[in-house]
Scaffold this motif. Structure first.
Motif, PDB file in Angstrom:
ATOM      1  N   THR A  53       0.748  -0.908  -0.082  1.00 36.09           N
ATOM      2  CA  THR A  53      -0.126   0.121  -0.156  1.00 36.09           C
ATOM      3  C   THR A  53       0.681   1.191  -0.151  1.00 36.09           C
ATOM      4  OG1 THR A  53      -0.123  -0.449   2.077  1.00 36.09           O
ATOM      5  CG2 THR A  53      -1.453  -0.834   0.771  1.00 36.09           C
ATOM      6  N   GLY A  54       0.165   2.170  -0.736  1.00 38.87           N
ATOM      7  CA  GLY A  54       1.196   3.838  -1.013  1.00 38.87           C
ATOM      8  C   GLY A  54       2.193   2.812  -1.386  1.00 38.87           C
ATOM      9  N   SER A  55       2.717   2.816  -2.594  1.00 37.33           N
ATOM     10  CA  SER A  55       4.509   2.817  -3.141  1.00 37.33           C
ATOM     11  C   SER A  55       4.990   3.462  -3.487  1.00 37.33           C
ATOM     12  CB  SER A  55       3.784   1.654  -4.118  1.00 37.33           C
ATOM     13  OG  SER A  55       3.096   2.599  -5.462  1.00 37.33           O
ATOM     14  N   GLY A  56       4.087   4.704  -3.439  1.00 37.99           N
ATOM     15  CA  GLY A  56       5.428   6.004  -4.277  1.00 37.99           C
ATOM     16  C   GLY A  56       5.550   6.593  -2.168  1.00 37.99           C
ATOM     17  N   VAL A  57       3.862   7.041  -1.394  1.00 37.40           N
ATOM     18  CA  VAL A  57       4.188   7.957  -0.360  1.00 37.40           C
ATOM     19  C   VAL A  57       2.901   7.341   0.385  1.00 37.40           C
ATOM     20  CG1 VAL A  57       4.014   9.771   1.314  1.00 37.40           C
ATOM     21  CG2 VAL A  57       5.369  10.138  -1.190  1.00 37.40           C
ATOM     22  N   TYR A  58       3.152   7.006   1.896  1.00 35.61           N
ATOM     23  CA  TYR A  58       1.923   6.652   2.721  1.00 35.61           C
ATOM     24  C   TYR A  58       2.440   7.793   3.883  1.00 35.61           C
ATOM     25  CZ  TYR A  58      -0.540   3.863   5.773  1.00 35.61           C
ATOM     26  OH  TYR A  58      -1.620   2.747   6.437  1.00 35.61           O
ATOM     27  N   VAL A  59       1.014   8.663   3.906  1.00 36.59           N
ATOM     28  CA  VAL A  59       0.786   9.587   4.510  1.00 36.59           C
ATOM     29  C   VAL A  59      -0.171   9.123   5.861  1.00 36.59           C
ATOM     30  CG1 VAL A  59       0.305  11.658   5.196  1.00 36.59           C
ATOM     31  CG2 VAL A  59       1.030  11.117   2.867  1.00 36.59           C
ATOM     32  N   LYS A  60       0.343   8.985   7.078  1.00 40.31           N
ATOM     33  CA  LYS A  60      -0.180   9.230   8.820  1.00 40.31           C
ATOM     34  C   LYS A  60      -0.378  10.098   9.243  1.00 40.31           C
ATOM     35  CE  LYS A  60      -0.806   5.656  10.953  1.00 40.31           C
ATOM     36  NZ  LYS A  60      -0.520   4.817  11.919  1.00 40.31           N
ATOM     37  N   SER A  61       0.702  11.604   8.520  1.00 40.02           N
ATOM     38  CA  SER A  61       0.847  13.035   9.746  1.00 40.02           C
ATOM     39  C   SER A  61       1.080  13.819   8.574  1.00 40.02           C
ATOM     40  CB  SER A  61       2.181  12.772   9.788  1.00 40.02           C
ATOM     41  OG  SER A  61       2.709  13.953  10.878  1.00 40.02           O
ATOM     42  N   THR A  62       1.340  14.607   7.827  1.00 38.23           N
ATOM     43  CA  THR A  62       1.909  15.690   7.160  1.00 38.23           C
ATOM     44  C   THR A  62       2.476  16.006   6.254  1.00 38.23           C
ATOM     45  OG1 THR A  62       1.116  17.254   8.973  1.00 38.23           O
ATOM     46  CG2 THR A  62       1.148  18.306   7.401  1.00 38.23           C
ATOM     47  N   PHE A  63       1.777  15.982   4.388  1.00 39.58           N
ATOM     48  CA  PHE A  63       2.622  15.846   3.839  1.00 39.58           C
ATOM     49  C   PHE A  63       2.558  17.455   2.635  1.00 39.58           C
ATOM     50  CE2 PHE A  63       3.266  14.001  -0.671  1.00 39.58           C
ATOM     51  CZ  PHE A  63       4.265  14.781  -1.185  1.00 39.58           C
ATOM     52  N   LYS A  64       3.472  18.395   2.185  1.00 37.25           N
ATOM     53  CA  LYS A  64       3.395  19.575   2.099  1.00 37.25           C
ATOM     54  C   LYS A  64       3.782  19.181   0.807  1.00 37.25           C
ATOM     55  CE  LYS A  64       2.914  22.383   6.287  1.00 37.25           C
ATOM     56  NZ  LYS A  64       4.088  23.129   6.971  1.00 37.25           N
ATOM     57  N   MET A  65       3.305  19.433  -0.434  1.00 38.25           N
ATOM     58  CA  MET A  65       3.968  19.256  -1.929  1.00 38.25           C
ATOM     59  C   MET A  65       3.300  20.422  -2.262  1.00 38.25           C
ATOM     60  SD  MET A  65       2.948  15.814  -3.979  1.00 38.25           S
ATOM     61  CE  MET A  65       4.024  15.578  -5.808  1.00 38.25           C
ATOM     62  N   ASN A  66       4.675  20.897  -2.513  1.00 37.26           N
ATOM     63  CA  ASN A  66       4.713  22.365  -3.280  1.00 37.26           C
ATOM     64  C   ASN A  66       5.025  21.793  -4.697  1.00 37.26           C
ATOM     65  OD1 ASN A  66       3.825  23.534  -1.094  1.00 37.26           O
ATOM     66  ND2 ASN A  66       5.724  23.629  -0.232  1.00 37.26           N
ATOM     67  N   GLY A  67       5.752  21.515  -5.021  1.00 32.50           N
ATOM     68  CA  GLY A  67       6.839  20.829  -6.631  1.00 32.50           C
ATOM     69  C   GLY A  67       7.184  19.686  -6.374  1.00 32.50           C
ATOM     70  N   GLY A  68       7.321  18.943  -7.267  1.00 36.89           N
ATOM     71  CA  GLY A  68       7.797  17.623  -7.953  1.00 36.89           C
ATOM     72  C   GLY A  68       6.937  16.412  -8.438  1.00 36.89           C
ATOM     73  N   ARG A  69       6.914  15.143  -8.260  1.00 37.03           N
ATOM     74  CA  ARG A  69       5.809  14.276  -8.971  1.00 37.03           C
ATOM     75  C   ARG A  69       6.648  13.566  -8.194  1.00 37.03           C
ATOM     76  NH1 ARG A  69       5.984  11.134 -12.586  1.00 37.03           N
ATOM     77  NH2 ARG A  69       4.625  10.186 -14.280  1.00 37.03           N
ATOM     78  N   THR A  70       5.105  13.248  -7.581  1.00 30.50           N
ATOM     79  CA  THR A  70       5.188  11.328  -6.700  1.00 30.50           C
ATOM     80  C   THR A  70       3.956  10.706  -7.789  1.00 30.50           C
ATOM     81  OG1 THR A  70       5.604  10.437  -5.189  1.00 30.50           O
ATOM     82  CG2 THR A  70       4.265  12.346  -5.116  1.00 30.50           C
ATOM     83  N   GLU A  71       3.891   9.771  -7.540  1.00 28.94           N
ATOM     84  CA  GLU A  71       2.646   8.937  -7.690  1.00 28.94           C
ATOM     85  C   GLU A  71       1.761   8.096  -7.172  1.00 28.94           C
ATOM     86  OE1 GLU A  71       4.725   6.542 -11.379  1.00 28.94           O
ATOM     87  OE2 GLU A  71       5.885   4.476  -9.183  1.00 28.94           O
TER      88      GLU A  71
END
Length: 317
Positions: free
Chosen positions: A273-291
């Motif tokens: 589960t969550g092959s890119g990013v698995y979040v239970k807290s805080t994820f601030k995405m201002n740029g870049g690329r993820t899947e």
């Protein structure tokens, strides 16, 4: 006697108290006295507070044991590792290869196949550390098999941290509680652990501006990195790819703390589960690329970033 010692370029001493082989370049008498008096630290070499050691050439410091810290080298002064190998040493506590509580610079050479409870290759507790070249590889520990950083600032300018194995947390790097790690270039690859195959951040901070985190494995969570407590991970560039997790978080597992992504790419990682990013807290995405971002707490802020899919899960585990 002190004047004679200061002028010597190389001094080799065998101590019946410490069973240590001591190489000191340009040291003072303080370094030698401490090395002979302190048998629990520095199985192979001890660098005192007012001393500087330039370790270079084709030397191999191998097969030494410290009952406490620094199986190969114990440094509370200035250590410049310009070449050579520190290998197959062991410490019962911190720093199987090197323990540093001073100034550490690695311009080349290899720290490999060492073992310790914490920090199989290098344990860094305060001061400044810089890795400009060389490799830290094949080391083993419970946490931070490559590098265990609990204070000070360590900067990876270039070089590789590869093939290290932790039985619990942080196969490549472990950071807690006040450690600061700056990743400018190089590679963190092929490391393994239960949590944080490449990197485990408990508290403290990790800043990535370039380089690659790839081919790492976690049997539980976070093969690229595992973030928890009050830790922070800031990604301004670079790539996190090709990491494999048997549980959640192929690229990253954000259990607590804050992950800020301003640039770079997270792609090609695998997990249940969550092959890119698995979040239970805080994820601030201002740029870049993820899947494939899986969110267990709705705490993801997207600005101008690019992503493939976001899955919001109602589960709470």
């Amino acid at each position: 006697m002190k004047r004679i010692l200061k002028k010597m370029l190389l001094y080799v001493s065998f101590s019946m108290m410490s069973f240590a082989l001591i190489f000191c370049f340009g040291f003072n008498a303080f370094c030698v006295q401490d090395a002979m008096a302190d048998a629990v630290n520095g199985g192979g070499l001890y660098v005192g507070k007012s001393s500087t050691l330039n370790y270079e050439g084709k030397r191999n410091l191998s097969g030494f044991i410290a009952s406490s810290n620094g199986g190969g080298i114990y440094n509370i002064g200035t250590l410049n590792l310009n070449g050579g190998t520190v290998s197959a040493n062991k410490a019962n506590s911190y720093g199987g290869g090197v323990f540093s509580d001073g100034t550490f610079t690695m311009n080349g050479g290899t720290i490999s196949d060492n073992e310790a409870l914490h920090g199989g290759g290098l344990a860094f507790t305060s001061g400044t550390g810089t890795m400009n070249a060389g490799s830290i590889s094949g080391n083993k520990s419970e946490d931070g098999a490559g590098i265990h950083a609990t204070g000070g600032t360590f900067t990876l300018v270039d070089g590789s941290i590869t093939g290290n194995t932790s039985s619990d947390m942080g196969g490549g790097i472990y950071i807690s509680p006040d450690g600061k790690f700056v990743f400018k270039k190089g590679s963190i690859s092929g490391n393994s652990a239960k949590y944080g195959g490449a990197i485990y951040i408990d508290s403290g901070s990790f800043t990535m501006s370039d380089g690659t985190i790839s081919g790492n494995k976690a049997t539980n969570q976070g093969s690229g990195f595992y973030l928890t407590s009050t830790g922070t991970f800031t990604m301004n560039g670079g790539t996190i790819s090709g990491n494999t997790c048997s549980g959640a978080g192929g690229g990253a597992y954000v259990n607590a703390g804050t992950f800020t992504m301003n640039g770079g790419t997270i792609s090609g990682n695998t997990a249940t589960t969550g092959s890119g990013v698995y979040v239970k807290s805080t994820f601030k995405m201002n740029g870049g690329r993820t899947e494939y971002v899986l969110v267990r707490l709705i705490s993801v802020l997207f600005a101008t970033a690019s992503y493939i899919a976001v899955v919001v899960s109602p589960d709470w585990n």
